[in-house]
Design a protein around this motif. Structure first.
Motif, mmCIF file in Angstrom:
data_model
loop_
_atom_site.group_PDB
_atom_site.id
_atom_site.type_symbol
_atom_site.label_atom_id
_atom_site.label_comp_id
_atom_site.label_asym_id
_atom_site.label_seq_id
_atom_site.Cartn_x
_atom_site.Cartn_y
_atom_site.Cartn_z
ATOM 1 N N VAL A 24 1.737 45.219 63.268
ATOM 2 C CA VAL A 24 1.245 45.564 61.937
ATOM 3 C C VAL A 24 2.443 45.676 61.003
ATOM 4 C CG1 VAL A 24 0.039 47.258 60.504
ATOM 5 C CG2 VAL A 24 -0.766 46.794 62.834
ATOM 6 N N VAL A 25 2.423 44.864 59.933
ATOM 7 C CA VAL A 25 3.502 44.860 58.944
ATOM 8 C C VAL A 25 2.919 45.238 57.589
ATOM 9 C CG1 VAL A 25 5.287 43.493 57.791
ATOM 10 C CG2 VAL A 25 4.702 43.019 60.190
ATOM 11 N N VAL A 26 3.580 46.148 56.883
ATOM 12 C CA VAL A 26 3.145 46.529 55.541
ATOM 13 C C VAL A 26 4.252 46.191 54.557
ATOM 14 C CG1 VAL A 26 2.226 48.352 54.076
ATOM 15 C CG2 VAL A 26 1.856 48.443 56.537
ATOM 16 N N ASP A 27 3.934 45.379 53.551
ATOM 17 C CA ASP A 27 4.898 45.004 52.519
ATOM 18 C C ASP A 27 4.655 45.846 51.266
ATOM 19 O OD1 ASP A 27 7.046 43.557 51.506
ATOM 20 O OD2 ASP A 27 5.764 42.022 50.632
ATOM 21 N N GLU A 28 5.664 45.923 50.389
ATOM 22 C CA GLU A 28 5.578 46.715 49.153
ATOM 23 C C GLU A 28 5.131 48.153 49.442
ATOM 24 O OE1 GLU A 28 6.830 45.671 46.567
ATOM 25 O OE2 GLU A 28 6.587 43.501 46.400
ATOM 26 N N VAL A 29 5.790 48.754 50.435
ATOM 27 C CA VAL A 29 5.403 50.095 50.879
ATOM 28 C C VAL A 29 5.617 51.147 49.796
ATOM 29 C CG1 VAL A 29 5.822 51.870 52.644
ATOM 30 C CG2 VAL A 29 5.894 49.480 53.264
ATOM 31 N N SER A 30 6.519 50.883 48.852
ATOM 32 C CA SER A 30 6.761 51.858 47.783
ATOM 33 C C SER A 30 5.495 52.135 46.975
ATOM 34 C CB SER A 30 7.880 51.364 46.848
ATOM 35 O OG SER A 30 7.490 50.164 46.192
ATOM 36 N N MET A 31 4.539 51.214 46.983
ATOM 37 C CA MET A 31 3.301 51.365 46.218
ATOM 38 C C MET A 31 2.216 52.119 46.986
ATOM 39 S SD MET A 31 3.095 47.494 44.662
ATOM 40 C CE MET A 31 1.532 47.783 43.833
ATOM 41 N N VAL A 32 2.436 52.373 48.270
ATOM 42 C CA VAL A 32 1.419 53.003 49.109
ATOM 43 C C VAL A 32 1.503 54.523 48.988
ATOM 44 C CG1 VAL A 32 0.479 53.199 51.440
ATOM 45 C CG2 VAL A 32 1.582 51.072 50.718
ATOM 46 N N ASP A 33 0.377 55.155 48.671
ATOM 47 C CA ASP A 33 0.364 56.610 48.521
ATOM 48 C C ASP A 33 0.219 57.291 49.877
ATOM 49 O OD1 ASP A 33 -2.687 57.390 48.915
ATOM 50 O OD2 ASP A 33 -2.636 55.575 47.683
ATOM 51 N N LEU A 34 0.401 58.599 49.876
ATOM 52 C CA LEU A 34 0.424 59.374 51.114
ATOM 53 C C LEU A 34 -0.904 59.330 51.871
ATOM 54 C CD1 LEU A 34 2.024 61.246 52.954
ATOM 55 C CD2 LEU A 34 1.312 63.169 51.528
ATOM 56 N N ALA A 35 -2.021 59.486 51.150
ATOM 57 C CA ALA A 35 -3.331 59.526 51.805
ATOM 58 C C ALA A 35 -3.652 58.199 52.502
ATOM 59 C CB ALA A 35 -4.415 59.854 50.785
ATOM 60 N N LEU A 36 -3.382 57.084 51.819
ATOM 61 C CA LEU A 36 -3.660 55.773 52.395
ATOM 62 C C LEU A 36 -2.756 55.496 53.590
ATOM 63 C CD1 LEU A 36 -5.269 53.137 52.224
ATOM 64 C CD2 LEU A 36 -3.562 52.270 50.623
ATOM 65 N N MET A 37 -1.483 55.869 53.486
ATOM 66 C CA MET A 37 -0.556 55.664 54.597
ATOM 67 C C MET A 37 -0.962 56.504 55.805
ATOM 68 S SD MET A 37 2.003 54.067 55.857
ATOM 69 C CE MET A 37 2.909 53.303 54.503
ATOM 70 N N ALA A 38 -1.450 57.714 55.559
ATOM 71 C CA ALA A 38 -1.903 58.564 56.664
ATOM 72 C C ALA A 38 -3.067 57.913 57.405
ATOM 73 C CB ALA A 38 -2.315 59.931 56.131
ATOM 74 N N ARG A 39 -4.027 57.358 56.643
ATOM 75 C CA ARG A 39 -5.179 56.684 57.269
ATOM 76 C C ARG A 39 -4.723 55.459 58.063
ATOM 77 N NH1 ARG A 39 -6.649 60.627 55.172
ATOM 78 N NH2 ARG A 39 -6.012 61.255 57.259
ATOM 79 N N LEU A 40 -3.757 54.725 57.511
ATOM 80 C CA LEU A 40 -3.268 53.522 58.187
ATOM 81 C C LEU A 40 -2.540 53.889 59.474
ATOM 82 C CD1 LEU A 40 -2.798 50.483 58.262
ATOM 83 C CD2 LEU A 40 -0.791 50.821 56.804
#
Length: 215
Positions: free
Chosen positions: A111-127
């Motif tokens: 699993v690769v996530v690009d443009e991680v600076s745009m990802v908020d805490l709640a969404l990253m926690a779910r991912l």
């Protein structure tokens, strides 16, 4: 222009070499927005084209078909984080906003996530909850670039602690990459868990754009 996507393509090729790509789960390339997803797919295609010209190892060249979006063998799936997690059409009490969670993990080999600076805490926690524990989880982005719209600066928090690379970790990296020595003064190896790419291949530091960017 520091080579994030090129480095990612090379990393995925090396990963495929150590297994049977035909039997692997999909490689998920995720981004926070549709526009970022389209750009990631185009950048990967461009990077693979360059690798076809640069790579001399025949076995590694064959692996590129599994990463090329135009190949029938391609196992890469590029989509938004929300699509990968599968948003529920309706919520019930006790149910989350996504189908995939810690009880229903994503089916993926990487699993690769690009443009991680745009990802908020709640969404990253779910991912994070949805990624299987034995699956490589790679975050790519620029901590000084686009900020998240919602609360939480995930990437800046991750990279702020500059932990030294241990001798054991350095030896492991050398063994896996085939590099004889990483050197002691390499400024890119800023931590045990992350690498900072500092050389810009798009324009020179002394160019007009380079000087403006530095200013």
């Amino acid at each position: 222009g520091t080579g994030k996507t090129t480095s990612l393509a090379r990393l995925l090729v090396l990963y495929l070499k150590h297994g049977d790509p035909a039997l692997m789960q999909p490689i998920l390339l995720l981004a926070p927005t549709g526009k970022a997803t389209a750009r990631l797919k185009a950048s990967l295609k461009k990077a693979i084209g360059r690798l076809r010209e640069d790579l001399e190892d025949r076995e590694l060249k064959e692996m590129l078909d599994y990463l090329d979006p135009e190949s029938e063998k391609c196992i890469v799936q590029t989509m938004t984080i929300h699509k990968a997690l599968s948003v529920r059409m309706s919520r019930r009490e006790g149910q989350g906003p996504f189908w995939h969670n810690r009880d229903n993990r994503l089916k993926a080999s990487v699993v690769v996530v690009d443009e991680v600076s745009m990802v908020d805490l709640a969404l990253m926690a779910r991912l994070c909850e949805s990624v299987p524990e034995n699956v490589p989880f790679i975050l790519v982005g620029d901590a000084e670039q686009l900020e998240s719209v919602e609360a939480g600066s995930v990437l800046p928090e991750i990279v702020k602690d500059l932990l030294k690379l241990s001798p054991e970790r350095q030896k492991l990296v050398c063994a896996r990459t085939g590099i004889r020595s990483l050197g002691t003064g390499d400024e890119n190896l800023v931590g045990a868990d992350h690498v900072r790419l500092t050389y810009n291949h798009r324009f020179k530091a002394d160019s007009i754009i380079g000087r403006m960017a530095a200013a």
